[in-house]
Design a protein around this motif. Structure first.
Motif, mmCIF file in Angstrom:
data_model
loop_
_atom_site.group_PDB
_atom_site.id
_atom_site.type_symbol
_atom_site.label_atom_id
_atom_site.label_comp_id
_atom_site.label_asym_id
_atom_site.label_seq_id
_atom_site.Cartn_x
_atom_site.Cartn_y
_atom_site.Cartn_z
ATOM 1 N N GLY A 258 1.627 7.361 -6.380
ATOM 2 C CA GLY A 258 0.392 8.017 -6.778
ATOM 3 C C GLY A 258 -0.536 7.106 -7.554
ATOM 4 N N THR B 46 -8.128 -2.891 1.510
ATOM 5 C CA THR B 46 -7.585 -1.938 2.485
ATOM 6 C C THR B 46 -6.499 -2.629 3.302
ATOM 7 N N PHE C 114 0.832 -1.202 0.000
ATOM 8 C CA PHE C 114 0.000 0.000 0.000
ATOM 9 C C PHE C 114 0.867 1.252 0.000
ATOM 10 N N ALA C 115 1.910 1.245 0.830
ATOM 11 C CA ALA C 115 2.789 2.415 0.912
ATOM 12 C C ALA C 115 3.479 2.673 -0.425
ATOM 13 N N LYS D 85 0.968 4.218 -2.928
ATOM 14 C CA LYS D 85 0.673 5.613 -2.564
ATOM 15 C C LYS D 85 1.852 6.520 -2.915
ATOM 16 N N LYS D 86 3.052 6.037 -2.704
ATOM 17 C CA LYS D 86 4.255 6.801 -3.055
ATOM 18 C C LYS D 86 4.281 7.107 -4.538
ATOM 19 N N THR E 271 -5.074 2.128 -5.099
ATOM 20 C CA THR E 271 -4.895 0.941 -4.248
ATOM 21 C C THR E 271 -6.185 0.139 -4.094
#
Length: 310
Positions: free
Chosen positions: A51, A59, A44-45, A48-49, A54
């Protein structure tokens, strides 16, 4: 090494996530000489990094089945590389010793013929192996490093011993082509390192990636990965268009180059295998363990199909 059935045949989107997450986090743990095994939180990280969305992963507290499958793949890739491939890859001294052992085990005897290139320089050593005659090329190094190409020698001698006189092109000087019933279906973009029984309508074709004396990690190694992928796409295109299958084998060695400098590219090679672009991917000592049975399968196919038809 063959593809793991859990991951073989996954759609392009699966491999898009594998590549994006790996690139964002880094394929290996810096300073630890270990291939990374990302957790679901790491995945997930990473997205997100970048952009990237996800939603497909669910979740962090309620991951989707897709996220769990990605996690399984990262664990598999890390374990196979950290626990098997790292051990199987050889340095130049180990490869030399392994090559000598293979020469003894297959009963290789020098023919005494001098094999010269266009400049009059010795370019290969020729051996009798059973009913086969096979050449092992010299590497492109100079002075004390100029010796027989160890991994290529291991491959050529094992294949020659298992084929025992059956035709084989150990040094193709032309592109591989496939025709059937008066129609040419495919001419591959490159020349392979070996083809059985020939470059026309082969049962098998193979590539050898040995870089024992590479001092810097340059484009040559990255090109090896991209070329392997291209070869796979061309082979798959042939199979879809004609139903004709060719066994595609890639063999890799040189611990300092591939593990010391190129663990990210080893990860990509394992990805390519599980994407279906290669039938078998062998690393270092694994060639000695697995190639005899693979070559036996080629020989059985030849005797069943080619000899029966003739």
């Amino acid at each position: 090494m063959k593809a793991d059935p859990r991951f073989f045949g996954n759609p392009t989107s699966f491999w898009a996530y594998v590549r994006a997450i790996s690139e964002s986090l880094g394929y290996s743990i810096r300073g630890a000489s270990t291939v990374r095994n990302p957790s679901i939180d790491d995945m997930f990280a990473a997205l997100k990094k970048l952009g990237q969305p996800t939603e497909t992963l669910g979740t962090p507290t309620n991951p989707s089945q897709f996220a769990f499958l990605l996690s399984e793949y990262f664990t598999y890739r890390a374990e196979i590389l950290n626990n098997q491939v790292r051990v199987d890859l050889m340095n130049s001294v180990e490869a030399f010793e392994a090559y000598d052992e293979v020469k003894d085990s297959v009963g290789a005897r020098m023919t005494g013929n001098r094999i010269l290139n266009s400049k009059g320089e010795e370019s290969a050593v020729e051996y009798h192996v059973g009913d086969s005659i096979v050449r092992v090329p010299l590497n492109k190094q100079k002075d004390e490093k100029k010796r027989e190409s160890y991994l290529t020698g291991i491959v050529n001698l094992i294949v020659a011993e298992r084929l025992n006189g059956l035709p084989c092109d150990y040094d193709p000087r032309k592109m591989t082509s496939v025709d059937h019933d008066g129609k040419l279906y495919q001419t591959f973009s490159r020349r392979y390192d070996g083809s059985f029984p020939s470059t026309r309508n082969p049962i098998a074709m193979w590539e050898i990636k040995e870089y024992y004396y590479t001092t810097t990690f340059g484009s040559k190694i990255s090109d090896a990965v991209y070329i392997t992928s291209l070869d796979g796409y061309e082979r798959e295109e042939l199979e879809r268009g004609s139903g004709i299958k060719i066994h595609h084998l890639v063999m890799v060695d040189a611990f300092e180059t591939w593990w010391g400098k190129g663990r990210s590219y080893l990860c990509r090679m394992v990805d390519i295998l599980n994407m279906g672009h290669v039938d078998d991917l062998l690393f270092g000592r694994e060639v000695i363990r697995e190639l005899p049975q693979i070559a036996d399968d080629w020989a059985n196919h030849y005797m069943t199909e080619y000899v029966k038809e003739s």
